[in-house]
Design a protein around this motif. Structure first.
Motif: not given
Length: 555
Positions: A270-277
């Motif tokens: 979830a943190a990875l997808l958030s940082t990509i966003a």
């Protein structure tokens, strides 16, 4: 794939989806009133001194949908021309919730207000907003122009939302947005501090250092969102570093082997997808119509990792450390037990060797002393070459030797004064039995001397050997034993003198009696001398032992 791996992947997917859904539900509270028609907004280059200009006079014009194609370092003018003809006295206001740089609002080329600086600059939100009431006398008839001149857009925020309507309603909407910003900022700061503390503690404990170092940029980036003084370039570097660190952490996730491993994996994802966003928003690649849900994910998706994941990881590390410490204590206790067993075995071996040495000495004394005498007496009796008086004399001498051997087996204790008193009593008895006078001279308090039991035994055996030799061979009338303990000298001097016939000391230096005495003196680190000349008035044995007193040991 093993059932454990399937379970872990399922938990990971559920946690990641739940985290992103929670971030979506807490998206920015944009105004409930419809956004103004952005198709009427165009981007132009401002005029001289940053003043607005008419789009028809501009050399470069872009539609609102292409605003992110405008160079981020150049000033820009958002021009909105629409019919604005409200009754006199009605509140008219402009609200732009997200901006990334200084801005000024113009109504019909008249300055109406500036952008407000905020305390939070998350992905896609910028650190400024515009909330301005437009006085009614600024309006001109049915057609009016509203321009917003922005100095730059280094944070790649653009102007995704533009609202023109009742000011009181827009102010309520702005207050809700400010509350959302405050909650996100404070929650983010708390989660970032908690995550950093967890990582620092784990690194101090030397647990999963590479994993925590890889996740440190995520905590630092979240801290930077709440610090408006952080340059935009640093934010971009932090986003890229966080993406790399999260990818590394996902590659190291197999190191977290516990029942909570799937939860931690889901929070990482979830943190990875958030940082990509956040990266997508930072580089302005998403159209304004698609940014609302993305802003919530980019600002909130990494917080559960910091608030739950890293403390969970630290808790697992602490539990593992406790298990390691318990195992180390158990190993240390086992090693201590083994060491004690080895020490006891060594002591038993020393005791066994001491007993063996005493047995050997006893055998030698019996063989060399009374055994030899009895054998010689038996031979003379068989040959009928001995008188009854001589038999009586030989038997008496044998009894003396037997008493000496028996006395040598006595326990002397662990105190030097006690050992000397025991020897004094035994020696007087032995000498009285054979008609030898004993003169005992002792100066100094021997109870103050510190000697280990084996050293005391060696001193006692040396005196015993001197007594035995005197009784057997010296033919003396008097024996003088002198014990001297000079104050603060650190030496114990023992003199054993007789007035017998003497002997050639060099001729018997390798005998068992004197040899045993010399060996025991060497174990004591003592000086040992034998002075005797045949026919020159007896023998003198000197023993000087280095000792330590109780007073010197306390200094």
């Amino acid at each position: 794939m093993t059932p454990e791996m399937i379970r872990r992947l399922a938990v990971c997917a559920c946690v990641a989806v739940a985290t992103l859904i929670a971030a979506l539900l807490f998206k920015p509270p944009l105004p409930t009133s419809p956004q103004s028609d952005t198709y009427g907004i165009v981007l132009v280059e401002p005029g001289d001194l940053g003043l607005p200009r008419l789009p028809v006079t501009a050399t470069r014009v872009l539609p609102f949908a292409q605003q992110f194609d405008w160079p981020v370092s150049m000033a820009r003018q958002y021009d909105y021309s629409a019919p604005v003809n409200l009754p006199s006295g009605q509140n008219l206001g402009v609200y732009v919730p997200f901006l990334g740089a200084d801005a000024r609002l113009y109504v019909n080329n008249v300055p109406a207000g500036d952008a407000d600086l905020l305390n939070f600059a998350g992905p896609g939100t910028g650190d400024r907003r515009v909330l301005v009431r437009i006085p009614s006398h600024y309006l001109k008839g049915a057609f009016n122009r509203v321009d917003i001149v922005v100095s730059s857009d280094d944070r790649h925020v653009g102007m995704r939302y533009f609202y023109l309507g009742d000011f009181d309603t827009l102010q309520l909407d702005a207050n809700r947005m400010d509350m959302w910003r405050t909650v996100v900022q404070r929650t983010g700061l708390a989660c970032a501090v908690l995550g950093l503390l967890s990582s620092v503690l784990a690194i101090v404990l030397r647990r999963r250092i590479r994993l925590h170092l890889a996740l440190a940029p995520v905590s630092l980036l979240t801290l930077a969102y709440g610090a408006i003084s952080v340059p935009p370039l640093w934010i971009i570097v932090g986003i890229l570093s966080s993406i790399v660190g999260l990818l590394i952490a996902l590659g190291l996730r197999h190191r977290f082997e516990s029942k909570s491993g799937g939860v931690f994996d889901g929070l990482l994802m979830a943190a990875l997808l958030s940082t990509i966003a956040a990266a997508m928003l930072a580089f302005g690649s998403i159209l304004p119509s698609g940014a609302k849900w993305l802003i919530g994910v980019a600002n909130l998706g990494q917080l559960p990792l910091l608030a739950i994941g890293l403390p969970l990881l630290l808790g697992s590390d602490v539990m593992a450390l406790r298990r390691d410490l318990a195992a180390a204590r158990s190993t240390a206790a086992e090693q201590t037990k083994i060491a004690k067993s080895a020490e006891e075995a060594l002591r038993e071996e020393i005791r066994s060797r001491a007993v063996a040495e005493e047995r050997q000495r006893f055998v030698r004394d019996m063989h060399d002393g009374i055994g030899g005498q009895m054998q010689a007496l038996l031979m003379r009796l068989r040959m009928r070459k001995i008188a009854i008086a001589d038999v009586e004399s030989e038997v008496a001498a044998g009894l003396v030797d037997l008493r000496l051997v028996a006395d040598s087996l006595d326990h002397v204790g662990t105190d030097l004064a006690q050992a000397l008193a025991t020897f004094h009593t035994r020696a007087r008895q032995q000498f009285d039995a054979v008609g030898i006078g004993l003169i005992w001279n002792q100066s100094g308090d021997c109870s103050r001397i510190i000697l280990d039991p084996r050293a005391i035994l060696n001193v006692y055996r040396i005196l015993q050997e001197a007594l035995t030799n005197c009784v057997r061979h010296a033919h003396a009338n008097h024996v003088t034993v002198t014990i001297e303990l000079p104050p603060n000298a650190g030496l114990l001097a023992i003199l054993f003198e007789d007035d017998g016939r003497g002997f050639e000391a060099t001729a018997v230096s390798h005998g068992r009696g004197l040899g045993n005495m010399a060996q025991r003196a060497a174990r004591l680190g003592a000086k040992f001398d034998v002075i005797s000349v045949p026919g020159m008035g007896g023998s003198r044995i000197e023993l000087i032992v280095p000792v330590q007193s109780q007073e010197s040991s306390q200094v």
